[in-house]
Design a protein around this motif. Structure first.
Motif, mmCIF file in Angstrom:
data_model
loop_
_atom_site.group_PDB
_atom_site.id
_atom_site.type_symbol
_atom_site.label_atom_id
_atom_site.label_comp_id
_atom_site.label_asym_id
_atom_site.label_seq_id
_atom_site.Cartn_x
_atom_site.Cartn_y
_atom_site.Cartn_z
ATOM 1 N N ARG A 102 0.809 -1.267 0.080
ATOM 2 C CA ARG A 102 0.071 0.010 0.012
ATOM 3 C C ARG A 102 0.778 1.343 0.167
ATOM 4 O O ARG A 102 1.802 1.229 0.616
ATOM 5 N N ASP A 103 0.376 2.212 -0.696
ATOM 6 C CA ASP A 103 1.136 3.484 -0.714
ATOM 7 C C ASP A 103 0.394 4.319 0.298
ATOM 8 O O ASP A 103 -0.720 4.667 0.574
ATOM 9 N N LEU A 104 1.368 4.764 1.300
ATOM 10 C CA LEU A 104 0.778 5.512 2.314
ATOM 11 C C LEU A 104 0.989 6.835 2.296
ATOM 12 O O LEU A 104 0.823 7.692 3.512
ATOM 13 N N THR A 105 1.318 7.525 1.203
ATOM 14 C CA THR A 105 1.991 8.877 1.000
ATOM 15 C C THR A 105 0.769 9.772 1.677
ATOM 16 O O THR A 105 0.915 10.724 2.222
ATOM 17 N N GLU A 106 -0.349 9.564 1.177
ATOM 18 C CA GLU A 106 -1.627 10.421 1.395
ATOM 19 C C GLU A 106 -1.812 10.757 3.097
ATOM 20 O O GLU A 106 -1.972 11.553 3.733
ATOM 21 N N LEU A 107 -1.564 9.477 3.649
ATOM 22 C CA LEU A 107 -1.781 9.575 5.276
ATOM 23 C C LEU A 107 -0.612 10.153 6.002
ATOM 24 O O LEU A 107 -0.670 11.139 6.831
ATOM 25 N N ALA A 108 0.585 10.040 5.259
ATOM 26 C CA ALA A 108 1.838 10.442 5.678
ATOM 27 C C ALA A 108 1.785 12.173 5.563
ATOM 28 O O ALA A 108 2.029 12.997 6.570
ATOM 29 N N GLU A 109 1.466 12.389 4.345
ATOM 30 C CA GLU A 109 1.148 14.034 4.454
ATOM 31 C C GLU A 109 0.181 14.491 5.246
ATOM 32 O O GLU A 109 0.353 15.813 5.877
ATOM 33 N N LYS A 110 -0.919 13.954 5.402
ATOM 34 C CA LYS A 110 -1.915 14.473 6.166
ATOM 35 C C LYS A 110 -1.545 14.570 7.695
ATOM 36 O O LYS A 110 -1.965 15.639 8.422
ATOM 37 N N GLU A 111 -0.671 13.504 8.200
ATOM 38 C CA GLU A 111 -0.616 13.689 9.544
ATOM 39 C C GLU A 111 1.013 14.239 10.009
ATOM 40 O O GLU A 111 1.237 14.361 10.799
ATOM 41 N N GLY A 112 1.561 14.705 8.639
ATOM 42 C CA GLY A 112 2.954 15.185 8.783
ATOM 43 C C GLY A 112 4.029 14.629 9.131
ATOM 44 O O GLY A 112 4.812 14.985 10.270
ATOM 45 N N TRP A 113 4.252 13.161 8.723
ATOM 46 C CA TRP A 113 5.040 12.410 9.237
ATOM 47 C C TRP A 113 6.584 13.063 9.054
ATOM 48 O O TRP A 113 7.474 12.903 9.842
ATOM 49 N N ARG A 114 6.776 13.807 8.046
ATOM 50 C CA ARG A 114 8.204 14.462 7.863
ATOM 51 C C ARG A 114 8.448 15.575 8.805
ATOM 52 O O ARG A 114 9.650 15.803 8.924
ATOM 53 N N ASP A 115 7.416 15.874 9.538
ATOM 54 C CA ASP A 115 7.690 16.885 10.453
ATOM 55 C C ASP A 115 8.261 16.416 11.930
ATOM 56 O O ASP A 115 8.750 17.132 12.391
ATOM 57 N N PHE A 116 7.831 15.059 12.004
ATOM 58 C CA PHE A 116 8.298 14.640 13.513
ATOM 59 C C PHE A 116 9.255 13.396 13.445
ATOM 60 O O PHE A 116 9.743 13.019 14.302
ATOM 61 N N ILE A 117 9.325 12.760 12.220
ATOM 62 C CA ILE A 117 10.168 11.458 12.090
ATOM 63 C C ILE A 117 11.587 11.942 12.026
ATOM 64 O O ILE A 117 11.864 12.699 11.258
ATOM 65 N N ARG A 118 12.222 11.446 13.032
ATOM 66 C CA ARG A 118 13.888 11.807 13.094
ATOM 67 C C ARG A 118 14.672 10.643 13.327
ATOM 68 O O ARG A 118 14.422 9.969 14.087
ATOM 69 N N PRO A 119 15.835 10.467 12.643
ATOM 70 C CA PRO A 119 16.247 11.299 11.580
ATOM 71 C C PRO A 119 15.439 11.255 10.371
ATOM 72 O O PRO A 119 14.713 10.086 10.077
ATOM 73 N N SER A 120 15.676 11.962 9.317
ATOM 74 C CA SER A 120 14.697 11.909 8.264
ATOM 75 C C SER A 120 14.901 10.684 7.290
ATOM 76 O O SER A 120 14.165 10.467 6.451
ATOM 77 N N SER A 121 16.221 10.262 7.428
ATOM 78 C CA SER A 121 16.777 8.847 6.654
ATOM 79 C C SER A 121 15.700 7.730 7.049
ATOM 80 O O SER A 121 15.658 7.021 6.040
ATOM 81 N N LEU A 122 14.932 7.567 7.974
ATOM 82 C CA LEU A 122 14.113 6.827 8.325
ATOM 83 C C LEU A 122 12.928 6.702 7.346
ATOM 84 O O LEU A 122 12.514 5.643 6.882
#
Length: 411
Positions: A102-122
């Protein structure tokens, strides 16, 4: 099969006009030791408390090397589970490319995963062609030496502060009837030992050049020859470590029958279940007390593509729950790993977890082997070190020559 039951449970009679139904979502993983079971129970508890769905536990005994082929076979064979564990990196790459995840991009963008997942390489490791396909749930580093304070007290020597002191203490440990270094017989454990020795003794830059850049000149160098000499010391120190599973080796340390173990921070879960206290009953040395570094590998969950909107909703709900702040804290405190969220309160972190958090905050990080090298190439390296640790006639020099060839052909 459980996955089929989940599909039946999720079926609707009146299409989109009917509200989403509860789903029995099967989740496969290889977390079966005491500490791991306690941690995964936190995911199950949170999922069932925060949603109307049910967690159906699909634990597969053994290591990831045992579980992954079973998981992959089910997905490619048309019997997918609702969610499945893999490690960060390229293990599920072919499944994604085949359109089975499954492509989770829409959910990730909605919840702002890139704003809080550290480091970004994960999150980068979950991304293929700009789309996000997995949920990173922890940061696991294998760069640790775990020491039994009791074993060294019984041997009459101080608890070591680095690898050289640990090696020097081995004769005293043996005289006291202890196994100096506990290592299980699973192939990945011997490769882990070598990777940790390489990073600690040759340094993070050397590790990145060999596993990332496939630098054969460096792999053949005198600098790496010293690492192979240390690996030879390690196999001698582990000669009487007659256990199979990693947690059995950890138990030798917990009970004071072994001096130490080179193992990932998931070992902390076993110490906690045994009621031991970091800094009192056991000591942890990140980077073997030489190069303090955190490897940003760990675990991630993928969600097989199932053509059913009810299952899809349950999958998204689980993904969201796994990344919620309270779940991240509860799970990682039990697992011994670090949270992927950079915005959670870890006041309850123990001495060893605080060491890891401090190193992470300084940015002293490397990627996991799975993020740098293909699964096929790592299997070949696993095979080499399994042979090396089990065949005393295979010299460090010959093993290094073969290692150079594997690095040169790695993808």
């Amino acid at each position: 099969m459980k996955a089929t039951k989940a599909l039946l449970c999720a079926s609707t009679f009146f299409g989109a006009t009917v509200a989403a139904q509860a789903v029995d979502l099967e989740v496969t993983h290889w977390w079966t030791s005491g500490g791991e079971a306690a941690a995964v129970a936190e995911f199950a508890k949170a999922f069932e408390e925060k949603t109307d769905h049910t967690w159906v536990d699909g634990a597969i005994a053994g290591s990831g090397g045992t579980a992954r082929p079973i998981m992959i076979s089910r997905i490619t064979g048309g019997d997918p589970m609702g969610a499945t564990q893999f490690n960060h990196g390229r293990q599920a790459e072919e499944l994604v490319e085949a359109g089975l995840m499954r492509d989770l991009t829409e959910l990730a963008e909605k919840e702002g995963w890139r704003d809080f997942i550290r480091p970004s390489s994960l999150l980068d490791s979950c991304t293929l062609d700009g789309k996000i396909y997995c949920v990173p749930v922890n940061i696991h580093s294998q760069q640790w030496l775990w020491l039994s304070n009791k074993a060294f007290e019984d041997a009459g020597v101080p608890v070591p502060t680095n690898w050289d002191e640990f090696v020097a203490a081995a004769p005293a440990l043996e005289k006291a009837g202890k196994v100096p270094l506990a290592i299980g017989q699973q192939p990945w454990q011997t490769t882990l030992v070598f990777q940790v020795l390489l990073t600690a003794l040759a340094g993070p830059e050397a590790y990145n050049k060999i596993f990332g850049d496939k630098d054969t000149e460096l792999a053949a160098s005198e600098e790496i020859a010293k690492v192979f000499a240390a690996a030879d010391q390690a196999r001698q120190m582990a000669a009487n470590s007659n256990v199979q599973e990693w947690n059995e080796a950890t138990n030798l340390v917990i009970t004071g029958r072994a001096g130490g173990q080179i193992m990932g921070d998931w070992a902390q879960g076993e110490f906690q279940v045994a009621g031991q206290v970091a800094g009192e009953d056991y000591t942890c040395l990140p980077g073997l007390g030489v190069h303090e570094v955190i490897q940003t590998g760990g675990d991630a969950f993928y969600f097989p593509l199932i053509d059913n909107p009810e299952v899809a909703e349950a999958q998204e709900a689980l993904a969201s729950v796994m990344l919620s702040p309270d779940t991240q804290v509860a799970f990682n405190l039990k697992k011994g790993s670090l949270p992927v969220r950079g915005d959670v309160d870890l006041e309850a972190a123990n001495d060893c977890m605080r060491k890891g958090l401090d190193i992470l905050a300084k940015g002293n990080i490397i990627q996991a082997p799975d993020q740098l090298m293909s699964a096929d190439s790592l299997v070949q390296i696993n095979d080499l070190f399994t042979e090396f640790f089990n065949n005393p006639e295979l010299t460090a020099e010959e093993a290094q020559k073969r290692f150079v060839e594997l690095v040169g052909s790695a993808t």
